[in-house]
Design a protein around this motif. Structure first.
Motif, PDB file in Angstrom:
ATOM      1  N   ASN A  87      17.405  44.595  -0.581  1.00 26.98           N
ATOM      2  CA  ASN A  87      17.441  43.911  -1.881  1.00 26.98           C
ATOM      3  C   ASN A  87      16.063  43.406  -2.277  1.00 26.98           C
ATOM      4  O   ASN A  87      15.684  43.455  -3.447  1.00 26.98           O
ATOM      5  N   GLU A  88      15.297  42.927  -1.319  1.00 27.17           N
ATOM      6  CA  GLU A  88      13.955  42.454  -1.613  1.00 27.17           C
ATOM      7  C   GLU A  88      13.038  43.609  -2.015  1.00 27.17           C
ATOM      8  O   GLU A  88      12.165  43.446  -2.869  1.00 27.17           O
TER       9      GLU A  88
ATOM     10  N   CYS B  68       6.600  47.195 -11.293  1.00 31.76           N
ATOM     11  CA  CYS B  68       6.714  47.871 -12.593  1.00 31.76           C
ATOM     12  C   CYS B  68       6.465  46.895 -13.736  1.00 31.76           C
ATOM     13  O   CYS B  68       5.800  47.231 -14.713  1.00 31.76           O
ATOM     14  N   ARG B  69       6.986  45.690 -13.599  1.00 33.99           N
ATOM     15  CA  ARG B  69       6.798  44.676 -14.645  1.00 33.99           C
ATOM     16  C   ARG B  69       5.324  44.295 -14.789  1.00 33.99           C
ATOM     17  O   ARG B  69       4.823  44.127 -15.891  1.00 33.99           O
ATOM     18  N   ILE B  70       4.622  44.183 -13.653  1.00 31.66           N
ATOM     19  CA  ILE B  70       3.196  43.865 -13.679  1.00 31.66           C
ATOM     20  C   ILE B  70       2.440  44.936 -14.452  1.00 31.66           C
ATOM     21  O   ILE B  70       1.624  44.630 -15.323  1.00 31.66           O
ATOM     22  N   TYR B  71       2.707  46.192 -14.151  1.00 33.59           N
ATOM     23  CA  TYR B  71       2.002  47.273 -14.838  1.00 33.59           C
ATOM     24  C   TYR B  71       2.422  47.392 -16.295  1.00 33.59           C
ATOM     25  O   TYR B  71       1.607  47.702 -17.157  1.00 33.59           O
TER      26      TYR B  71
ATOM     27  N   TRP C  36      13.278  36.512 -14.283  1.00 40.85           N
ATOM     28  CA  TRP C  36      14.608  36.519 -13.670  1.00 40.85           C
ATOM     29  C   TRP C  36      15.561  37.467 -14.381  1.00 40.85           C
ATOM     30  O   TRP C  36      16.334  38.160 -13.733  1.00 40.85           O
ATOM     31  N   ARG C  37      15.494  37.528 -15.713  1.00 40.20           N
ATOM     32  CA  ARG C  37      16.332  38.493 -16.443  1.00 40.20           C
ATOM     33  C   ARG C  37      15.956  39.920 -16.058  1.00 40.20           C
ATOM     34  O   ARG C  37      16.809  40.770 -15.865  1.00 40.20           O
ATOM     35  N   HIS C  38      14.660  40.161 -15.938  1.00 43.59           N
ATOM     36  CA  HIS C  38      14.188  41.503 -15.586  1.00 43.59           C
ATOM     37  C   HIS C  38      14.656  41.904 -14.180  1.00 43.59           C
ATOM     38  O   HIS C  38      15.152  43.000 -13.986  1.00 43.59           O
ATOM     39  N   THR C  39      14.513  41.022 -13.203  1.00 47.49           N
ATOM     40  CA  THR C  39      14.931  41.371 -11.847  1.00 47.49           C
ATOM     41  C   THR C  39      16.448  41.466 -11.744  1.00 47.49           C
ATOM     42  O   THR C  39      16.964  42.265 -10.970  1.00 47.49           O
ATOM     43  N   ALA C  40      17.171  40.696 -12.555  1.00 40.28           N
ATOM     44  CA  ALA C  40      18.633  40.791 -12.551  1.00 40.28           C
ATOM     45  C   ALA C  40      19.078  42.171 -13.029  1.00 40.28           C
ATOM     46  O   ALA C  40      20.070  42.718 -12.543  1.00 40.28           O
ATOM     47  N   ARG C  41      18.341  42.762 -13.959  1.00 42.59           N
ATOM     48  CA  ARG C  41      18.676  44.119 -14.423  1.00 42.59           C
ATOM     49  C   ARG C  41      18.530  45.135 -13.302  1.00 42.59           C
ATOM     50  O   ARG C  41      19.105  46.207 -13.355  1.00 42.59           O
TER      51      ARG C  41
ATOM     52  N   ILE D 240       9.841  46.481  -6.189  1.00 47.56           N
ATOM     53  CA  ILE D 240       9.599  47.620  -7.082  1.00 47.56           C
ATOM     54  C   ILE D 240       9.693  47.178  -8.544  1.00 47.56           C
ATOM     55  O   ILE D 240       8.836  47.522  -9.362  1.00 47.56           O
ATOM     56  N   CYS D 241      10.713  46.400  -8.870  1.00 42.04           N
ATOM     57  CA  CYS D 241      10.878  45.934 -10.250  1.00 42.04           C
ATOM     58  C   CYS D 241       9.710  45.062 -10.680  1.00 42.04           C
ATOM     59  O   CYS D 241       9.216  45.180 -11.804  1.00 42.04           O
ATOM     60  N   VAL D 242       9.249  44.194  -9.782  1.00 40.09           N
ATOM     61  CA  VAL D 242       8.129  43.313 -10.120  1.00 40.09           C
ATOM     62  C   VAL D 242       6.853  44.126 -10.288  1.00 40.09           C
ATOM     63  O   VAL D 242       6.078  43.884 -11.217  1.00 40.09           O
TER      64      VAL D 242
END
Length: 71
Positions: free
Chosen positions: A24-25, A34-37, A50-55, A30-32
């Motif tokens: 899960n981590e 992608c969000r950074i880029y 938090w909304r982004h990682t929940a997706r 990976i999501c974080v």
């Protein structure tokens, strides 16, 4: 040329970055990344992140976020 964002991927660096994380981590990692880029800046411990990682289907508790970020 496409307007799609991309980033260089170094498998050995990625594997070093996820060492010690559970499945899960790794999803959150990976999501974080992608969000950074996508944003071109560091992510914050805020409602938008938090909304982004929940997706991503992340069950990581908000209380653990600072500990996880320190890794």
């Amino acid at each position: 040329m496409s307007d799609e964002l991309w980033f260089r991927f170094h498998p050995s660096k990625f594997m070093a970055g996820i060492r010690g994380l559970n499945a899960n981590e790794v999803k959150v990692y990976i999501c974080v990344l992608c969000r950074i880029y996508e944003r071109g800046e560091a992510v914050k411990n805020d409602a938008e992140t938090w909304r982004h990682t929940a997706r991503c289907g992340c069950p990581l508790s908000r209380k653990r976020w600072p500990d996880w970020c320190a890794r």
